[in-house]
Design a protein around this motif. Structure first.
Motif, PDB file in Angstrom:
ATOM      1  N   HIS A   7       4.506   0.903   1.287  1.00 22.25           N
ATOM      2  CA  HIS A   7       5.089  -0.109   2.173  1.00 22.25           C
ATOM      3  C   HIS A   7       4.113  -1.236   2.470  1.00 22.25           C
ATOM      4  CE1 HIS A   7       8.507   2.578   3.870  1.00 22.25           C
ATOM      5  NE2 HIS A   7       8.371   2.699   2.585  1.00 22.25           N
ATOM      6  N   HIS A   8       2.828  -1.020   2.189  1.00 20.70           N
ATOM      7  CA  HIS A   8       1.812  -2.034   2.476  1.00 20.70           C
ATOM      8  C   HIS A   8       0.933  -2.213   1.253  1.00 20.70           C
ATOM      9  CE1 HIS A   8       2.960  -1.868   6.665  1.00 20.70           C
ATOM     10  NE2 HIS A   8       2.883  -0.546   6.599  1.00 20.70           N
ATOM     11  N   GLY A   9       0.369  -3.397   1.108  1.00 22.67           N
ATOM     12  CA  GLY A   9      -0.576  -3.650   0.030  1.00 22.67           C
ATOM     13  C   GLY A   9       0.057  -3.972  -1.310  1.00 22.67           C
ATOM     14  N   VAL A  10       1.348  -4.258  -1.330  1.00 22.97           N
ATOM     15  CA  VAL A  10       2.027  -4.603  -2.576  1.00 22.97           C
ATOM     16  C   VAL A  10       1.945  -6.116  -2.764  1.00 22.97           C
ATOM     17  CG1 VAL A  10       4.231  -4.627  -3.803  1.00 22.97           C
ATOM     18  CG2 VAL A  10       3.584  -2.643  -2.430  1.00 22.97           C
ATOM     19  N   VAL A  11       1.560  -6.531  -3.960  1.00 20.26           N
ATOM     20  CA  VAL A  11       1.463  -7.946  -4.282  1.00 20.26           C
ATOM     21  C   VAL A  11       2.540  -8.278  -5.308  1.00 20.26           C
ATOM     22  CG1 VAL A  11      -0.017  -9.765  -5.227  1.00 20.26           C
ATOM     23  CG2 VAL A  11      -1.026  -7.918  -3.876  1.00 20.26           C
ATOM     24  N   HIS A  12       3.330  -9.280  -4.989  1.00 23.62           N
ATOM     25  CA  HIS A  12       4.392  -9.765  -5.874  1.00 23.62           C
ATOM     26  C   HIS A  12       3.716 -10.746  -6.827  1.00 23.62           C
ATOM     27  CE1 HIS A  12       8.402 -12.110  -6.201  1.00 23.62           C
ATOM     28  NE2 HIS A  12       8.391 -11.105  -7.044  1.00 23.62           N
ATOM     29  N   THR A  13       3.564 -10.395  -8.113  1.00 28.92           N
ATOM     30  CA  THR A  13       2.756 -11.205  -9.026  1.00 28.92           C
ATOM     31  C   THR A  13       3.556 -12.112  -9.950  1.00 28.92           C
ATOM     32  OG1 THR A  13       2.623  -9.404 -10.641  1.00 28.92           O
ATOM     33  CG2 THR A  13       0.864  -9.539  -8.988  1.00 28.92           C
ATOM     34  N   ALA A  14       4.810 -11.788 -10.222  1.00 30.08           N
ATOM     35  CA  ALA A  14       5.604 -12.643 -11.121  1.00 30.08           C
ATOM     36  C   ALA A  14       7.080 -12.366 -10.937  1.00 30.08           C
ATOM     37  CB  ALA A  14       5.215 -12.385 -12.577  1.00 30.08           C
TER      38      ALA A  14
ATOM     39  N   PHE B 251      -0.126  -2.871  -6.949  1.00 34.19           N
ATOM     40  CA  PHE B 251      -0.708  -2.273  -5.752  1.00 34.19           C
ATOM     41  C   PHE B 251      -1.784  -1.294  -6.162  1.00 34.19           C
ATOM     42  CE2 PHE B 251       3.155  -0.004  -6.909  1.00 34.19           C
ATOM     43  CZ  PHE B 251       2.757   1.313  -6.957  1.00 34.19           C
ATOM     44  N   GLU B 252      -2.607  -0.945  -5.195  1.00 30.81           N
ATOM     45  CA  GLU B 252      -3.666   0.020  -5.433  1.00 30.81           C
ATOM     46  C   GLU B 252      -3.064   1.423  -5.455  1.00 30.81           C
ATOM     47  OE1 GLU B 252      -8.052   0.017  -3.832  1.00 30.81           O
ATOM     48  OE2 GLU B 252      -6.689   0.792  -2.302  1.00 30.81           O
ATOM     49  N   GLU B 253      -3.458   2.193  -6.431  1.00 31.96           N
ATOM     50  CA  GLU B 253      -2.959   3.561  -6.543  1.00 31.96           C
ATOM     51  C   GLU B 253      -3.472   4.388  -5.377  1.00 31.96           C
ATOM     52  OE1 GLU B 253      -1.691   6.334 -10.164  1.00 31.96           O
ATOM     53  OE2 GLU B 253      -3.612   5.357 -10.387  1.00 31.96           O
ATOM     54  N   GLU B 254      -2.619   5.235  -4.832  1.00 33.39           N
ATOM     55  CA  GLU B 254      -2.982   6.075  -3.703  1.00 33.39           C
ATOM     56  C   GLU B 254      -4.223   6.892  -4.040  1.00 33.39           C
ATOM     57  OE1 GLU B 254      -0.722   9.750  -1.916  1.00 33.39           O
ATOM     58  OE2 GLU B 254       0.284   7.886  -1.341  1.00 33.39           O
ATOM     59  N   GLY B 255      -5.201   6.852  -3.151  1.00 39.92           N
ATOM     60  CA  GLY B 255      -6.421   7.614  -3.361  1.00 39.92           C
ATOM     61  C   GLY B 255      -7.464   6.890  -4.208  1.00 39.92           C
ATOM     62  N   ALA B 256      -7.143   5.723  -4.761  1.00 42.52           N
ATOM     63  CA  ALA B 256      -8.079   5.012  -5.624  1.00 42.52           C
ATOM     64  C   ALA B 256      -9.304   4.545  -4.856  1.00 42.52           C
ATOM     65  CB  ALA B 256      -7.399   3.841  -6.313  1.00 42.52           C
ATOM     66  N   ALA B 257      -9.124   4.101  -3.619  1.00 41.20           N
ATOM     67  CA  ALA B 257     -10.248   3.590  -2.825  1.00 41.20           C
ATOM     68  C   ALA B 257     -11.263   4.706  -2.540  1.00 41.20           C
ATOM     69  CB  ALA B 257      -9.731   2.999  -1.522  1.00 41.20           C
ATOM     70  N   ALA B 258     -10.789   5.917  -2.392  1.00 41.87           N
ATOM     71  CA  ALA B 258     -11.677   7.039  -2.110  1.00 41.87           C
ATOM     72  C   ALA B 258     -12.543   7.396  -3.316  1.00 41.87           C
ATOM     73  CB  ALA B 258     -10.872   8.254  -1.673  1.00 41.87           C
ATOM     74  N   ASP B 259     -12.071   7.031  -4.515  1.00 39.77           N
ATOM     75  CA  ASP B 259     -12.794   7.344  -5.754  1.00 39.77           C
ATOM     76  C   ASP B 259     -13.972   6.422  -5.987  1.00 39.77           C
ATOM     77  OD1 ASP B 259     -10.946   9.327  -6.185  1.00 39.77           O
ATOM     78  OD2 ASP B 259      -9.721   8.130  -7.556  1.00 39.77           O
ATOM     79  N   GLU B 260     -14.015   5.286  -5.290  1.00 44.18           N
ATOM     80  CA  GLU B 260     -15.056   4.293  -5.561  1.00 44.18           C
ATOM     81  C   GLU B 260     -16.321   4.594  -4.818  1.00 44.18           C
ATOM     82  OE1 GLU B 260     -13.330   0.449  -4.816  1.00 44.18           O
ATOM     83  OE2 GLU B 260     -11.845   0.734  -6.365  1.00 44.18           O
TER      84      GLU B 260
ATOM     85  N   ARG C  30      15.514  -3.169  -1.093  1.00 45.73           N
ATOM     86  CA  ARG C  30      15.184  -2.369   0.100  1.00 45.73           C
ATOM     87  C   ARG C  30      15.305  -0.876  -0.227  1.00 45.73           C
ATOM     88  NH1 ARG C  30      17.195  -5.269   3.710  1.00 45.73           N
ATOM     89  NH2 ARG C  30      19.347  -4.887   3.225  1.00 45.73           N
ATOM     90  N   GLU C  31      16.341  -0.496  -0.958  1.00 44.98           N
ATOM     91  CA  GLU C  31      16.516   0.911  -1.337  1.00 44.98           C
ATOM     92  C   GLU C  31      15.326   1.396  -2.173  1.00 44.98           C
ATOM     93  OE1 GLU C  31      19.666   3.151  -4.107  1.00 44.98           O
ATOM     94  OE2 GLU C  31      20.578   2.174  -2.362  1.00 44.98           O
ATOM     95  N   PHE C  32      14.878   0.574  -3.106  1.00 41.54           N
ATOM     96  CA  PHE C  32      13.724   0.894  -3.948  1.00 41.54           C
ATOM     97  C   PHE C  32      12.469   1.089  -3.095  1.00 41.54           C
ATOM     98  CE2 PHE C  32      10.252  -1.189  -6.630  1.00 41.54           C
ATOM     99  CZ  PHE C  32       9.948  -0.045  -7.343  1.00 41.54           C
ATOM    100  N   VAL C  33      12.199   0.156  -2.206  1.00 41.01           N
ATOM    101  CA  VAL C  33      11.006   0.226  -1.366  1.00 41.01           C
ATOM    102  C   VAL C  33      11.081   1.416  -0.410  1.00 41.01           C
ATOM    103  CG1 VAL C  33       9.696  -0.965   0.444  1.00 41.01           C
ATOM    104  CG2 VAL C  33      10.497  -2.229  -1.567  1.00 41.01           C
ATOM    105  N   MET C  34      12.218   1.615   0.226  1.00 41.76           N
ATOM    106  CA  MET C  34      12.358   2.692   1.209  1.00 41.76           C
ATOM    107  C   MET C  34      12.375   4.079   0.567  1.00 41.76           C
ATOM    108  SD  MET C  34      12.074   1.017   3.899  1.00 41.76           S
ATOM    109  CE  MET C  34      12.307   2.319   5.089  1.00 41.76           C
ATOM    110  N   SER C  35      12.588   4.160  -0.737  1.00 49.66           N
ATOM    111  CA  SER C  35      12.593   5.459  -1.418  1.00 49.66           C
ATOM    112  C   SER C  35      11.207   6.097  -1.455  1.00 49.66           C
ATOM    113  CB  SER C  35      13.098   5.294  -2.857  1.00 49.66           C
ATOM    114  OG  SER C  35      12.100   4.672  -3.670  1.00 49.66           O
ATOM    115  N   GLY C  36      10.173   5.292  -1.197  1.00 52.46           N
ATOM    116  CA  GLY C  36       8.813   5.806  -1.269  1.00 52.46           C
ATOM    117  C   GLY C  36       8.204   5.685  -2.656  1.00 52.46           C
ATOM    118  N   ALA C  37       8.919   5.084  -3.587  1.00 50.25           N
ATOM    119  CA  ALA C  37       8.395   4.926  -4.948  1.00 50.25           C
ATOM    120  C   ALA C  37       7.193   3.986  -4.980  1.00 50.25           C
ATOM    121  CB  ALA C  37       9.490   4.418  -5.882  1.00 50.25           C
ATOM    122  N   VAL C  38       7.149   3.048  -4.036  1.00 46.41           N
ATOM    123  CA  VAL C  38       6.013   2.136  -3.923  1.00 46.41           C
ATOM    124  C   VAL C  38       5.557   2.156  -2.459  1.00 46.41           C
ATOM    125  CG1 VAL C  38       6.726   0.648  -5.825  1.00 46.41           C
ATOM    126  CG2 VAL C  38       7.506   0.117  -3.529  1.00 46.41           C
TER     127      VAL C  38
END
Length: 132
Positions: A60-67, A123-132, A50-58
């Protein structure tokens, strides 16, 4: 997400394996309440995650847990006080996506590694969708 770098770490000390909470958790599982079920490690790890997620490092939405891979050297003990540390071990950026590998360790004063959990998220990098 510029703050997301390898070596970034979070720690929480003095996490108590509360017998009453374990009993409630065990009741839901239908397990005995006089031992800590192996899945209770997830409860212990949630604080540092929770501390990691709430720090803003990743995001809050669109994160996929892959392994995830876990190594448990022993079970937790009722009333035990442990510490948790989450470290970002790998960050890969490619084609607008970010893959992050973390290693989370549960330790006790006399045991540096009771459990080690390696998790990969993407997750998708911030701003990546706008580049497409």
């Amino acid at each position: 997400m510029d703050s997301l770098v390898e070596g970034l770490s979070y720690a929480i000390d003095d996490v108590v394996v509360d017998p009453e909470h374990v009993a409630e958790f065990s009741a839901i599982l239908g397990a005995p309440d006089d031992v800590v079920p192996p899945s209770y490690f997830n409860v212990v790890l949630m604080g540092v995650v929770r501390e990691f997620v709430m720090s803003g490092a990743v995001p809050h939405h669109g994160v996929v847990h892959t392994a995830e891979a876990a190594t448990y050297k022993r079970t937790l003990r009722l009333g035990e006080v442990v510490s948790t540390t989450l470290e970002v071990t790998t960050v890969r950026r490619r084609a607008g996506a970010v893959q992050v590998v973390t290693t989370t360790t549960v330790s006790a004063p006399d045991e540096p590694e009771i459990a080690v959990v390696t998790t990969t998220i993407a997750f998708e990098e911030e701003g990546a969708a706008a580049d497409e």
